[in-house]
Design an enzyme around this catalytic site. Structure first.
Site, PDB file in Angstrom:
ATOM      1  CE  LYS A 166      -3.513   2.353   2.489  1.00 47.88           C
ATOM      2  NZ  LYS A 166      -4.829   2.218   3.492  1.00 47.88           N
ATOM      3  NE  ARG A 168      -5.267   9.248   3.024  1.00 49.19           N
ATOM      4  CZ  ARG A 168      -3.850   9.422   2.793  1.00 49.19           C
ATOM      5  NH1 ARG A 168      -3.521  10.443   2.748  1.00 49.19           N
ATOM      6  NH2 ARG A 168      -3.191   8.696   2.870  1.00 49.19           N
ATOM      7  CE  LYS A 200      -3.901   8.071   6.849  1.00 48.48           C
ATOM      8  NZ  LYS A 200      -4.922   7.100   6.517  1.00 48.48           N
ATOM      9  CD  GLU A 231       5.657  -3.931   3.626  1.00 47.83           C
ATOM     10  OE1 GLU A 231       5.125  -4.432   4.217  1.00 47.83           O
ATOM     11  OE2 GLU A 231       6.434  -2.774   4.277  1.00 47.83           O
ATOM     12  CE  LYS A 277      -6.161   1.801  -0.647  1.00 45.24           C
ATOM     13  NZ  LYS A 277      -6.613   1.600   0.772  1.00 45.24           N
ATOM     14  CB  SER A 314     -11.315   7.502  -3.809  1.00 39.81           C
ATOM     15  OG  SER A 314     -10.159   7.955  -3.090  1.00 39.81           O
TER      16      SER A 314
HETATM   17  C1  PBG Z   1      -7.262   3.288   5.348  1.00 35.92           C
HETATM   18  C2  PBG Z   1      -7.764   3.391   3.746  1.00 35.92           C
HETATM   19  C3  PBG Z   1      -7.404   4.299   2.927  1.00 35.92           C
HETATM   20  C4  PBG Z   1      -8.236   3.731   1.844  1.00 35.92           C
HETATM   21  C5  PBG Z   1      -8.604   2.436   2.122  1.00 35.92           C
HETATM   22  N1  PBG Z   1      -8.301   2.280   3.367  1.00 35.92           N
HETATM   23  C6  PBG Z   1      -7.160   5.513   2.979  1.00 35.92           C
HETATM   24  C7  PBG Z   1      -5.838   5.847   3.497  1.00 35.92           C
HETATM   25  O1  PBG Z   1      -4.832   4.989   3.815  1.00 35.92           O
HETATM   26  O2  PBG Z   1      -5.415   6.826   4.023  1.00 35.92           O
HETATM   27  C8  PBG Z   1      -8.060   4.611   0.446  1.00 35.92           C
HETATM   28  C9  PBG Z   1      -9.074   3.928  -0.576  1.00 35.92           C
HETATM   29  C10 PBG Z   1      -9.605   4.857  -1.560  1.00 35.92           C
HETATM   30  O3  PBG Z   1      -8.886   5.994  -1.752  1.00 35.92           O
HETATM   31  O4  PBG Z   1     -10.481   4.488  -2.348  1.00 35.92           O
HETATM   32  N2  PBG Z   1      -6.157   2.579   5.872  1.00 35.92           N
END
Ligand code: PBG
Length: 330
Positions: free
Chosen positions: A200, A210, A224, A240, A255, A281
């Site tokens: 990720k 968010r 993050k 990982e 992702k 998103s």
């Molecule tokens: C939380 C999480 C996130 C997403 C899915 N789970 C955001 C982040 O890590 O800040 C993002 C999914 C999306 O943007 O559609 N850990």
């Protein structure tokens, strides 16, 4: 050697039937996972403008949409809670309340739509006032790893008890998959799977998400990079993934999706495990923005983007367009 004019690749593109016979990848409804947002209000509402067409469901609404997804042939939904800010705290206690919003939604969906797979995130960001995926060290900047993992284990157990089929560790803490696996096994949840968001990346493509879950309320952005992966790295993703598989992950997630197809490809070549990918998103928002302006054709561009995931080697794809695509695939 293939040489012109003995070889003419256009011959195999000359008609639809031969293109179909020689196609190397395909997208089917079996590949789709529908991510959905749920809140504790009575009504289902439209979401932020950066995710046009995407709704936030009441618990009843989430049951109806899960039923609609199942009727369209979709195999699983991924539920994300939009938590009331009054329930958020520094140390995310609400995350492991077995009667919290997401647990209620899981129970409601399991009761009425028992055959659809339910996936839920293991991460603290919907529950923390600061919006991080874990709890903070005393310097209030860094996320503390091992204590966060203890909380994540409690969260995973609450989700499993509610009937969640797949817990999806999206937090990027070190060592969490192994500890979550042990916590599940010790409590008789051997049949609950772990989808590890192994690779990720620390991405700006998560912004609309968010905004919805309210994990960047205090500022307009949240950093993050102390736990999510640096997007300049590919070999690190292998490391990982390998570690998470060794710890007992059943599936792994890459992702975001579209800017990371190389990682999906490397992972699918390297590991004999199912690779999931997330069209996040921001990717959906880009496509929607262009198509709402009439610059691109929504159905065609979404389809092409998802076939790209399949070509790269993804077995399943999380996409906000899942219902639209499923309808078109019929
Ligand atoms: C939380 C999480 C996130 C997403 C899915 N789970 C955001 C982040 O890590 O800040 C993002 C999914 C999306 O943007 O559609 N850990």
């Amino acid at each position: 050697m293939f040489n012109f004019p003995n070889t003419r690749l256009r011959r195999r593109r000359s008609s639809k039937w031969v293109r179909n016979l020689t196609s190397e990848s395909a997208l089917s409804v079996n590949d789709l996972v529908f991510p959905l947002f749920v809140h504790d209000r009575e009504e289902t509402t439209e979401l932020v403008s950066s995710l046009p067409g995407i709704k936030c469901y009441s618990i009843d609404g989430s049951v109806s949409i899960a039923q609609e997804a199942e009727d369209l042939g979709i195999n699983a939904v991924a539920i994300f809670p939009v938590v009331d800010s009054k329930l958020k705290s520094e140390n995310a206690e609400e995350a492991y309340n077995s009667d919290n919003l997401i647990c209620k939604a899981i129970r409601a969906i399991k009761l009425k739509v028992p055959d659809i797979g339910i996936i839920a995130d293991v991460a603290l960001d919907p529950y923390t006032t600061h919006g991080h995926d874990g709890i903070l060290k005393s310097n209030r900047i860094d996320v503390e790893n091992d204590e966060t993992v203890s909380i994540l284990c409690k969260q995973a157990l609450a989700l499993a008890k509610a009937g969640c089929n797949i817990v999806a560790s999206s937090d990027m803490m070190d060592g969490r998959v192994g500890r979550i696996r042990k916590a599940l096994d010790d409590n008789n949840f051997q049949d609950v799977s772990i989808l590890s968001y192994a690779a990720k990346y620390c991405s700006s493509f998560y912004a609309p998400f968010r905004q919805i879950v309210g994990s960047c309320v205090s500022s307009n952005s949240i950093d993050k990079s102390g736990y999510q992966m640096d997007y300049r790295n590919a070999r690190e993703a292998i490391c990982e993934i390998e570690m998470d598989l060794n710890e007992g992950a059943d599936f792994i997630m890459i992702k975001p999706g579209m800017p990371y197809l190389d990682i999906i490809k490397i992972a699918s070549n390297e590991f004999n495990f199912p690779i999931f990918a997330y069209q996040v998103s921001g990717e959906y928002a880009m496509i929607k923005a262009a198509t709402n302006n009439g610059w691109l054709d929504y159905d065609k561009v979404i389809y092409e983007s998802l076939v790209g995931f399949k070509r790269a080697g993804a077995s399943a794809i999380f996409t906000y367009a899942a219902l639209d695509v499923a309808k078109n695939l019929r």
